[in-house]
Scaffold this motif. Structure first.
Motif, mmCIF file in Angstrom:
data_model
loop_
_atom_site.group_PDB
_atom_site.id
_atom_site.type_symbol
_atom_site.label_atom_id
_atom_site.label_comp_id
_atom_site.label_asym_id
_atom_site.label_seq_id
_atom_site.Cartn_x
_atom_site.Cartn_y
_atom_site.Cartn_z
ATOM 1 N N MET A 1 0.816 -1.173 0.000
ATOM 2 C CA MET A 1 0.000 0.000 0.000
ATOM 3 C C MET A 1 0.869 1.250 0.000
ATOM 4 N N SER A 2 0.369 2.153 -0.729
ATOM 5 C CA SER A 2 1.133 3.409 -0.834
ATOM 6 C C SER A 2 0.401 4.492 -0.060
ATOM 7 N N ASP A 3 1.141 5.302 0.621
ATOM 8 C CA ASP A 3 0.557 6.411 1.356
ATOM 9 C C ASP A 3 0.665 7.704 0.563
ATOM 10 N N CYS A 4 0.871 7.541 -0.687
ATOM 11 C CA CYS A 4 1.053 8.713 -1.541
ATOM 12 C C CYS A 4 -0.277 9.427 -1.726
ATOM 13 N N PRO A 5 -0.370 10.721 -1.449
ATOM 14 C CA PRO A 5 -1.645 11.432 -1.597
ATOM 15 C C PRO A 5 -2.096 11.563 -3.051
ATOM 16 N N LYS A 6 -1.239 11.346 -3.957
ATOM 17 C CA LYS A 6 -1.615 11.481 -5.357
ATOM 18 C C LYS A 6 -2.229 10.181 -5.903
#
Length: 78
Positions: free
Chosen positions: A1-6
């Motif tokens: 999982m990525s916590d990237c806001p984009k």
């Protein structure tokens, strides 16, 4: 999982599955059994014995006025 806001989250849907719930209810079904009675009549011999009796009077010797043989027929049923 990525916590990237984009990176927007995305939903993937499997094809729907159908689940059946079967309910059974009694239903009266008449089963008709036909019976045919055949009365058979048979002729059976029953023997009726019939006896015939014959009686003879025979005159022998020196009888005066011999008339010959006389016969008497009697029919008897049982």
């Amino acid at each position: 999982m990525s916590d990237c806001p984009k990176c927007n989250g995305k939903a993937v849907y499997d094809p729907p599955q159908t689940v059946y719930e079967d309910y059974f209810h009694p239903q009266q079904v008449d089963v008709i059994h036909q019976i045919q009675v055949i009365r058979r009549h048979h002729c059976v011999p029953v023997y009726n014995h019939v006896t015939t009796v014959s009686v003879k009077d025979v005159y022998c010797g020196d009888f005066a006025g011999e008339r010959g043989v006389q016969t008497l027929n009697i029919r008897k049923r049982r």
